[in-house]
Design a protein around this motif. Structure first.
Motif, PDB file in Angstrom:
ATOM      1  N   LEU A  62       6.523   9.198  10.550  1.00  0.00           N
ATOM      2  CA  LEU A  62       5.446   8.297  10.169  1.00  0.00           C
ATOM      3  C   LEU A  62       5.295   7.199  11.211  1.00  0.00           C
ATOM      4  CD1 LEU A  62       5.974   7.698   6.336  1.00  0.00           C
ATOM      5  CD2 LEU A  62       4.517   9.383   7.464  1.00  0.00           C
ATOM      6  N   GLY A  63       4.104   6.607  11.251  1.00  0.00           N
ATOM      7  CA  GLY A  63       3.833   5.499  12.149  1.00  0.00           C
ATOM      8  C   GLY A  63       3.527   4.236  11.357  1.00  0.00           C
ATOM      9  N   HIS A  64       4.003   3.095  11.871  1.00  0.00           N
ATOM     10  CA  HIS A  64       3.697   1.790  11.283  1.00  0.00           C
ATOM     11  C   HIS A  64       2.403   1.290  11.914  1.00  0.00           C
ATOM     12  CE1 HIS A  64       3.938  -2.589  10.701  1.00  0.00           C
ATOM     13  NE2 HIS A  64       4.538  -2.254   9.562  1.00  0.00           N
ATOM     14  N   MET A  65       1.422   0.954  11.098  1.00  0.00           N
ATOM     15  CA  MET A  65       0.123   0.536  11.608  1.00  0.00           C
ATOM     16  C   MET A  65       0.246  -0.745  12.424  1.00  0.00           C
ATOM     17  SD  MET A  65      -2.439   1.520   8.486  1.00  0.00           S
ATOM     18  CE  MET A  65      -1.363   1.282   7.073  1.00  0.00           C
ATOM     19  N   GLY A  66      -0.371  -0.722  13.599  1.00  0.00           N
ATOM     20  CA  GLY A  66      -0.318  -1.862  14.492  1.00  0.00           C
ATOM     21  C   GLY A  66      -1.344  -2.918  14.136  1.00  0.00           C
ATOM     22  N   GLY A  67      -1.248  -4.041  14.808  1.00  0.00           N
ATOM     23  CA  GLY A  67      -2.196  -5.127  14.613  1.00  0.00           C
ATOM     24  C   GLY A  67      -1.657  -6.202  13.699  1.00  0.00           C
ATOM     25  N   PRO A  68      -2.336  -7.325  13.666  1.00  0.00           N
ATOM     26  CA  PRO A  68      -1.823  -8.493  12.944  1.00  0.00           C
ATOM     27  C   PRO A  68      -1.788  -8.356  11.430  1.00  0.00           C
ATOM     28  CG  PRO A  68      -4.028  -8.905  13.832  1.00  0.00           C
ATOM     29  CD  PRO A  68      -3.571  -7.600  14.397  1.00  0.00           C
ATOM     30  N   PHE A  69      -2.640  -7.518  10.847  1.00  0.00           N
ATOM     31  CA  PHE A  69      -2.662  -7.399   9.387  1.00  0.00           C
ATOM     32  C   PHE A  69      -1.396  -6.748   8.831  1.00  0.00           C
ATOM     33  CE2 PHE A  69      -7.307  -7.212  10.428  1.00  0.00           C
ATOM     34  CZ  PHE A  69      -7.601  -8.492   9.995  1.00  0.00           C
ATOM     35  N   TYR A  70      -0.736  -5.920   9.633  1.00  0.00           N
ATOM     36  CA  TYR A  70       0.431  -5.185   9.150  1.00  0.00           C
ATOM     37  C   TYR A  70       1.736  -5.658   9.772  1.00  0.00           C
ATOM     38  CZ  TYR A  70      -3.226  -2.194   7.391  1.00  0.00           C
ATOM     39  OH  TYR A  70      -4.327  -1.736   6.730  1.00  0.00           O
ATOM     40  N   ALA A  71       1.676  -6.644  10.654  1.00  0.00           N
ATOM     41  CA  ALA A  71       2.844  -7.070  11.420  1.00  0.00           C
ATOM     42  C   ALA A  71       4.038  -7.430  10.541  1.00  0.00           C
ATOM     43  CB  ALA A  71       2.475  -8.247  12.328  1.00  0.00           C
ATOM     44  N   ARG A  72       3.803  -8.034   9.407  1.00  0.00           N
ATOM     45  CA  ARG A  72       4.905  -8.480   8.546  1.00  0.00           C
ATOM     46  C   ARG A  72       5.042  -7.645   7.277  1.00  0.00           C
ATOM     47  NH1 ARG A  72       3.008 -13.393  10.788  1.00  0.00           N
ATOM     48  NH2 ARG A  72       4.661 -14.433  11.940  1.00  0.00           N
ATOM     49  N   ARG A  73       4.350  -6.495   7.255  1.00  0.00           N
ATOM     50  CA  ARG A  73       4.405  -5.639   6.074  1.00  0.00           C
ATOM     51  C   ARG A  73       5.175  -4.363   6.390  1.00  0.00           C
ATOM     52  NH1 ARG A  73      -1.324  -4.436   3.814  1.00  0.00           N
ATOM     53  NH2 ARG A  73      -0.045  -3.025   2.619  1.00  0.00           N
ATOM     54  N   ASP A  74       5.841  -3.852   5.405  1.00  0.00           N
ATOM     55  CA  ASP A  74       6.512  -2.566   5.538  1.00  0.00           C
ATOM     56  C   ASP A  74       5.930  -1.600   4.496  1.00  0.00           C
ATOM     57  OD1 ASP A  74       8.174  -1.653   7.515  1.00  0.00           O
ATOM     58  OD2 ASP A  74       9.992  -1.804   6.317  1.00  0.00           O
ATOM     59  N   ALA A  75       6.077  -1.939   3.211  1.00  0.00           N
ATOM     60  CA  ALA A  75       5.541  -1.074   2.153  1.00  0.00           C
ATOM     61  C   ALA A  75       4.028  -1.004   2.268  1.00  0.00           C
ATOM     62  CB  ALA A  75       5.955  -1.604   0.783  1.00  0.00           C
ATOM     63  N   GLY A  76       3.498   0.224   2.305  1.00  0.00           N
ATOM     64  CA  GLY A  76       2.064   0.438   2.389  1.00  0.00           C
ATOM     65  C   GLY A  76       1.490   0.299   3.797  1.00  0.00           C
ATOM     66  N   ALA A  77       2.350   0.085   4.788  1.00  0.00           N
ATOM     67  CA  ALA A  77       1.888  -0.106   6.173  1.00  0.00           C
ATOM     68  C   ALA A  77       2.250   1.072   7.076  1.00  0.00           C
ATOM     69  CB  ALA A  77       2.461  -1.406   6.735  1.00  0.00           C
ATOM     70  N   TRP A  78       2.798   2.140   6.503  1.00  0.00           N
ATOM     71  CA  TRP A  78       3.178   3.334   7.265  1.00  0.00           C
ATOM     72  C   TRP A  78       2.196   4.446   6.930  1.00  0.00           C
ATOM     73  CZ3 TRP A  78       7.342   3.724  10.690  1.00  0.00           C
ATOM     74  CH2 TRP A  78       8.123   2.566  10.783  1.00  0.00           C
ATOM     75  N   THR A  79       1.927   5.304   7.903  1.00  0.00           N
ATOM     76  CA  THR A  79       0.884   6.304   7.742  1.00  0.00           C
ATOM     77  C   THR A  79       1.200   7.582   8.512  1.00  0.00           C
ATOM     78  OG1 THR A  79      -1.499   6.691   8.012  1.00  0.00           O
ATOM     79  CG2 THR A  79      -0.440   5.366   9.699  1.00  0.00           C
ATOM     80  N   VAL A  80       0.561   8.655   8.097  1.00  0.00           N
ATOM     81  CA  VAL A  80       0.512   9.875   8.885  1.00  0.00           C
ATOM     82  C   VAL A  80      -0.322   9.529  10.125  1.00  0.00           C
ATOM     83  CG1 VAL A  80      -0.456  12.210   8.937  1.00  0.00           C
ATOM     84  CG2 VAL A  80       0.631  11.355   6.850  1.00  0.00           C
TER      85      VAL A  80
END
Length: 160
Positions: free
Chosen positions: A29-47
């Motif tokens: 899985l990939g962690h979504m880049g950019g400022p909106f997801y920088a401090r999030r883990d749950a719900g910030a990973w994607t195919v």
């Protein structure tokens, strides 16, 4: 104006890599880049996935987007159809799983540009995915965009 008609359903397609280890099944899985997801883990990973237009097939888009998001060619192999899910934002995502191994250190993520901070007039570039990891389906289920957890369930059913 984006040129897209209002109310048009957005569609994305992606590839979920999986591998079998001594500890069991793992997915990439990939962690979504950019400022909106920088401090999030749950719900910030994607195919690894991306949008496509009607003149492109979902399969072709999934392979193209894999390359764009990870900077590596999509692997060859038997594709397991994982079907479609509709995310909370209304986007329809189609995915396939392919058994393959990939070193996350080899990733050269694609980038996107956005105004940041908001209303500042400054445009900044961010990675599409700021990190990529192999993880167990259980860990992935706790971190992935909620609708995409269905892909993990379908893959697990197929792999049994």
């Amino acid at each position: 104006m984006t040129g897209k008609s209002p109310g048009k359903v957005k569609r994305s397609a992606g590839l979920l890599l999986f591998r079998r280890t001594d500890d069991g099944l793992e997915v990439l899985l990939g962690h979504m880049g950019g400022p909106f997801y920088a401090r999030r883990d749950a719900g910030a990973w994607t195919v690894p996935k991306g949008e496509y237009e009607p003149d492109e097939t979902a399969w072709d888009a999934a392979r193209r987007e894999f390359g764009e998001e990870l900077g590596l060619p999509a692997p060859d192999g038997e594709a397991v159809t994982l079907g479609e899910v509709t995310q909370a934002n209304g986007k329809i995502v189609t995915a396939w799983a392919i058994e393959a191994d990939l070193d996350p250190a080899a990733i050269v993520p694609g980038t996107f540009t956005m105004e940041w901070p908001p209303r500042s007039g400054r445009r900044q570039e961010f990675p599409e995915l700021d990190r990529v990891e192999w993880m167990s389906p259980d860990r992935a289920r706790a971190l992935i965009v909620s609708a995409q957890a269905t892909f993990l369930d379908r893959l697990t059913e197929h792999s049994l």
